[in-house]
Motif scaffolding. Structure first.
Motif, PDB file in Angstrom:
ATOM      1  N   UNK A 139      38.823  22.274  54.569  1.00 45.55           N
ATOM      2  CA  UNK A 139      37.810  23.167  55.150  1.00 45.55           C
ATOM      3  C   UNK A 139      37.537  22.825  56.610  1.00 45.55           C
ATOM      4  N   UNK A 140      37.623  21.534  56.974  1.00 44.43           N
ATOM      5  CA  UNK A 140      37.442  21.139  58.370  1.00 44.43           C
ATOM      6  C   UNK A 140      38.563  21.712  59.244  1.00 44.43           C
ATOM      7  N   UNK A 141      39.789  21.662  58.731  1.00 37.44           N
ATOM      8  CA  UNK A 141      40.926  22.228  59.487  1.00 37.44           C
ATOM      9  C   UNK A 141      40.770  23.730  59.662  1.00 37.44           C
ATOM     10  N   UNK A 142      40.332  24.425  58.627  1.00 34.98           N
ATOM     11  CA  UNK A 142      40.123  25.871  58.739  1.00 34.98           C
ATOM     12  C   UNK A 142      39.047  26.198  59.768  1.00 34.98           C
ATOM     13  N   UNK A 143      37.958  25.452  59.746  1.00 34.11           N
ATOM     14  CA  UNK A 143      36.873  25.667  60.692  1.00 34.11           C
ATOM     15  C   UNK A 143      37.337  25.394  62.120  1.00 34.11           C
ATOM     16  N   UNK A 144      38.075  24.303  62.309  1.00 33.60           N
ATOM     17  CA  UNK A 144      38.594  23.972  63.638  1.00 33.60           C
ATOM     18  C   UNK A 144      39.532  25.064  64.134  1.00 33.60           C
ATOM     19  N   UNK A 145      40.338  25.608  63.247  1.00 32.51           N
ATOM     20  CA  UNK A 145      41.260  26.664  63.651  1.00 32.51           C
ATOM     21  C   UNK A 145      40.502  27.926  64.057  1.00 32.51           C
ATOM     22  N   UNK A 146      39.478  28.298  63.286  1.00 34.34           N
ATOM     23  CA  UNK A 146      38.679  29.482  63.649  1.00 34.34           C
ATOM     24  C   UNK A 146      38.011  29.286  65.005  1.00 34.34           C
ATOM     25  N   UNK A 147      37.479  28.081  65.233  1.00 36.22           N
ATOM     26  CA  UNK A 147      36.823  27.810  66.512  1.00 36.22           C
ATOM     27  C   UNK A 147      37.822  27.804  67.665  1.00 36.22           C
ATOM     28  N   UNK A 164      31.759  19.712  73.538  1.00 36.19           N
ATOM     29  CA  UNK A 164      31.070  19.853  72.249  1.00 36.19           C
ATOM     30  C   UNK A 164      30.015  20.959  72.306  1.00 36.19           C
ATOM     31  N   UNK A 165      29.306  21.050  73.433  1.00 37.95           N
ATOM     32  CA  UNK A 165      28.285  22.088  73.577  1.00 37.95           C
ATOM     33  C   UNK A 165      28.898  23.478  73.557  1.00 37.95           C
ATOM     34  N   UNK A 166      30.011  23.638  74.238  1.00 34.82           N
ATOM     35  CA  UNK A 166      30.671  24.944  74.269  1.00 34.82           C
ATOM     36  C   UNK A 166      31.223  25.316  72.891  1.00 34.82           C
ATOM     37  N   UNK A 167      31.777  24.345  72.201  1.00 39.30           N
ATOM     38  CA  UNK A 167      32.302  24.596  70.857  1.00 39.30           C
ATOM     39  C   UNK A 167      31.154  24.951  69.915  1.00 39.30           C
ATOM     40  N   UNK A 168      30.029  24.253  70.027  1.00 39.16           N
ATOM     41  CA  UNK A 168      28.866  24.552  69.182  1.00 39.16           C
ATOM     42  C   UNK A 168      28.297  25.934  69.480  1.00 39.16           C
ATOM     43  N   UNK A 169      28.271  26.300  70.753  1.00 41.76           N
ATOM     44  CA  UNK A 169      27.793  27.640  71.122  1.00 41.76           C
ATOM     45  C   UNK A 169      28.727  28.715  70.574  1.00 41.76           C
ATOM     46  N   UNK A 170      30.011  28.450  70.591  1.00 47.47           N
ATOM     47  CA  UNK A 170      30.974  29.401  70.034  1.00 47.47           C
ATOM     48  C   UNK A 170      30.782  29.523  68.527  1.00 47.47           C
ATOM     49  N   UNK A 171      30.538  28.406  67.854  1.00 47.36           N
ATOM     50  CA  UNK A 171      30.295  28.435  66.410  1.00 47.36           C
ATOM     51  C   UNK A 171      29.072  29.286  66.096  1.00 47.36           C
ATOM     52  N   UNK A 172      28.023  29.123  66.874  1.00 45.81           N
ATOM     53  CA  UNK A 172      26.816  29.914  66.665  1.00 45.81           C
ATOM     54  C   UNK A 172      27.101  31.398  66.895  1.00 45.81           C
ATOM     55  N   UNK A 173      27.882  31.691  67.935  1.00 47.64           N
ATOM     56  CA  UNK A 173      28.193  33.082  68.268  1.00 47.64           C
ATOM     57  C   UNK A 173      28.997  33.776  67.178  1.00 47.64           C
ATOM     58  N   UNK A 174      29.924  33.046  66.536  1.00 48.27           N
ATOM     59  CA  UNK A 174      30.748  33.680  65.504  1.00 48.27           C
ATOM     60  C   UNK A 174      30.156  33.506  64.113  1.00 48.27           C
ATOM     61  N   UNK A 225      29.142  30.563  62.273  1.00 52.36           N
ATOM     62  CA  UNK A 225      29.468  29.476  61.363  1.00 52.36           C
ATOM     63  C   UNK A 225      28.592  28.269  61.706  1.00 52.36           C
ATOM     64  N   UNK A 226      28.470  27.341  60.763  1.00 46.40           N
ATOM     65  CA  UNK A 226      27.618  26.171  60.964  1.00 46.40           C
ATOM     66  C   UNK A 226      28.108  25.340  62.144  1.00 46.40           C
ATOM     67  N   UNK A 227      27.203  24.640  62.821  1.00 44.90           N
ATOM     68  CA  UNK A 227      27.615  23.802  63.953  1.00 44.90           C
ATOM     69  C   UNK A 227      28.629  22.753  63.512  1.00 44.90           C
ATOM     70  N   UNK A 228      29.654  22.540  64.322  1.00 40.08           N
ATOM     71  CA  UNK A 228      30.697  21.578  63.950  1.00 40.08           C
ATOM     72  C   UNK A 228      30.274  20.140  64.235  1.00 40.08           C
ATOM     73  N   UNK A 229      30.890  19.226  63.506  1.00 43.49           N
ATOM     74  CA  UNK A 229      30.666  17.808  63.746  1.00 43.49           C
ATOM     75  C   UNK A 229      31.515  17.364  64.934  1.00 43.49           C
TER      76      UNK A 229
END
Length: 89
Positions: free
Chosen positions: A33-41, A58-68, A70-74
Motif C-alpha cells: 500500500x505504501x508503494x501504491x500511495x507513493x506511485x499515485x503521489x 515533504x511539504x510539497x508532497x503533503x500538499x499534493x496528497x491533500x489536493x488529491x 489521500x492521507x498525508x504521507x510519512x
C-alpha cells in the motif's frame, strides 16, 4: 494559432481494483500500500510539473496528497516518491 486546453480530468478510466491476496504477512500489505500511495503521489507531482526530486519536498508532497484526497504521507513514503521521480524516468 490554437492553444491546447489544459484539463485535470483523467485520460483513461481507472482500472478495476482487485482484492489483495490473502495469507501474506502484514508487512507485505503495508509495503504494498505504501508503494501504491507513493506511485499515485509521484504521478500527481509529475502532472503538476515537478520533475526533479530536489523540488519534491515533504511539504510539497503533503500538499499534493491533500489536493488529491489521500492521507498525508510519512517520511518514508516521501522518500519513495522522490526515488520514483529520480529513477522512474
Amino acid at each position: 494559432m490554437a492553444v491546447a486546453a489544459v484539463t485535470t480530468e483523467p485520460l483513461h478510466k481507472p482500472l478495476m481494483k482487485k482484492p489483495l491476496p490473502a495469507g501474506r504477512p502484514r508487512e507485505w500489505y503495508v509495503s504494498h500500500n505504501r508503494r501504491l500511495k507513493a506511485m499515485r503521489l509521484a504521478i500527481a507531482l509529475l502532472d503538476t510539473g515537478v520533475y526533479y526530486p530536489s523540488t519534491a519536498t515533504n511539504d510539497r508532497i503533503s500538499a499534493t496528497a491533500e489536493r488529491i484526497g489521500i492521507h498525508p504521507p510519512s517520511d518514508t513514503t516521501c522518500r519513495m516518491v522522490r526515488a520514483l521521480i529520480r529513477y522512474g524516468r
